[in-house]
Enzyme design. Sequence first.
Site, short mmCIF file in Angstrom:
data_model
loop_
_atom_site.label_atom_id
_atom_site.label_comp_id
_atom_site.label_asym_id
_atom_site.label_seq_id
_atom_site.Cartn_x
_atom_site.Cartn_y
_atom_site.Cartn_z
N LYS A 91 63.47 37.05 35.78
CA LYS A 91 64.53 38.37 36.01
C LYS A 91 65.65 38.33 35.33
O LYS A 91 65.61 37.74 34.19
CB LYS A 91 64.68 37.66 37.19
CG LYS A 91 63.43 38.14 38.10
CD LYS A 91 63.71 37.42 39.65
CE LYS A 91 62.83 37.63 40.81
NZ LYS A 91 63.43 37.53 42.46
N TYR B 7 57.25 46.26 43.99
CA TYR B 7 57.61 45.76 44.44
C TYR B 7 57.61 46.86 45.70
O TYR B 7 58.08 47.26 47.26
CB TYR B 7 59.09 45.95 45.03
CG TYR B 7 59.39 44.73 44.11
CD1 TYR B 7 59.22 43.36 44.75
CD2 TYR B 7 60.51 44.70 42.78
CE1 TYR B 7 59.97 42.46 43.45
CE2 TYR B 7 60.91 43.80 42.16
CZ TYR B 7 60.46 42.98 42.41
OH TYR B 7 61.13 41.66 42.02
N PHE C 9 67.01 45.91 53.08
CA PHE C 9 66.78 45.17 51.35
C PHE C 9 66.59 45.51 50.48
O PHE C 9 66.61 45.19 48.87
CB PHE C 9 66.93 43.58 51.56
CG PHE C 9 65.17 43.49 51.60
CD1 PHE C 9 64.94 43.62 50.22
CD2 PHE C 9 64.82 42.86 52.23
CE1 PHE C 9 63.00 42.94 50.52
CE2 PHE C 9 63.34 43.03 53.23
CZ PHE C 9 62.24 42.95 51.39
N ARG D 151 53.70 28.89 41.12
CA ARG D 151 54.95 28.22 42.22
C ARG D 151 55.24 27.76 42.40
O ARG D 151 56.55 27.29 43.38
CB ARG D 151 53.70 29.68 43.63
CG ARG D 151 53.60 30.84 43.32
CD ARG D 151 53.07 31.92 44.10
NE ARG D 151 53.68 31.71 46.04
CZ ARG D 151 54.94 32.86 44.87
NH1 ARG D 151 55.14 33.33 44.16
NH2 ARG D 151 55.41 32.44 46.45
N THR E 17 61.96 30.22 47.31
CA THR E 17 62.11 31.13 46.62
C THR E 17 64.18 31.58 46.66
O THR E 17 64.82 31.58 46.14
CB THR E 17 62.06 32.05 47.96
OG1 THR E 17 60.44 32.68 48.01
CG2 THR E 17 63.02 33.88 47.15
N HIS F 50 60.16 35.79 39.16
CA HIS F 50 58.65 36.62 39.63
C HIS F 50 57.68 35.76 38.94
O HIS F 50 57.49 35.81 38.40
CB HIS F 50 59.08 37.59 39.86
CG HIS F 50 57.41 38.41 40.79
ND1 HIS F 50 57.42 38.44 41.72
CD2 HIS F 50 56.65 38.63 39.97
CE1 HIS F 50 56.47 38.72 42.36
NE2 HIS F 50 55.69 38.77 40.79
N GLU G 89 49.94 43.55 39.28
CA GLU G 89 50.79 43.27 38.70
C GLU G 89 50.90 42.70 37.02
O GLU G 89 51.79 43.77 36.05
CB GLU G 89 51.91 41.70 39.32
CG GLU G 89 52.26 42.71 40.73
CD GLU G 89 52.80 40.54 41.31
OE1 GLU G 89 53.40 41.14 42.21
OE2 GLU G 89 53.10 40.26 40.72
#
Length: 152
Positions: free
Chosen positions: A9, A49, A57, A85, A91, A115, A126
């Site tokens: 990101k 998203y 948000f 992950r 997160t 991500h 994705e």
Amino acid sequence: MQRSLILLKPDCVQRRLIGEVISRFEAKGLQIVGLKMLQVTPELSQQHYAEHVEKPFYKSLEDFITSAPVVAIALEGLDAIGVVREMLGATNGLKAAPGTLRGDFSSSRQMNLVHASDSEESAKRELALYFKPEEFCDYTLNLVPFMRADDE
């Protein structure tokens, strides 16, 4: 074998942690089969998203993901989705365990560096948003026999 999309990101790019993050994935034995830097547009953000677009948000999420370039990575490996992950940690960087990427480098819920796809279905969707089929490089690493047994 699984493939997973990883996005480094804007905070990861701006903090110059690209090499650190990639080196951890490579050290774990995951194989990079696609890699590129790009600027996420509002349209791409909405596609990526989609499940969050109507949530309160979402605007701040879009503002963040479009604020600077990202690095899109297609990783491949045994149970790649779960492995990645676990490597990322919780997160929220404040709650992520030391030794995880977020535990070591993040102290934010939103600015959490990376991500990663959360399921095979998400990974397929994705990966198709960020890579054309011809952009994947299928190749065999000569060191695979030294990383896992033939029956794994």
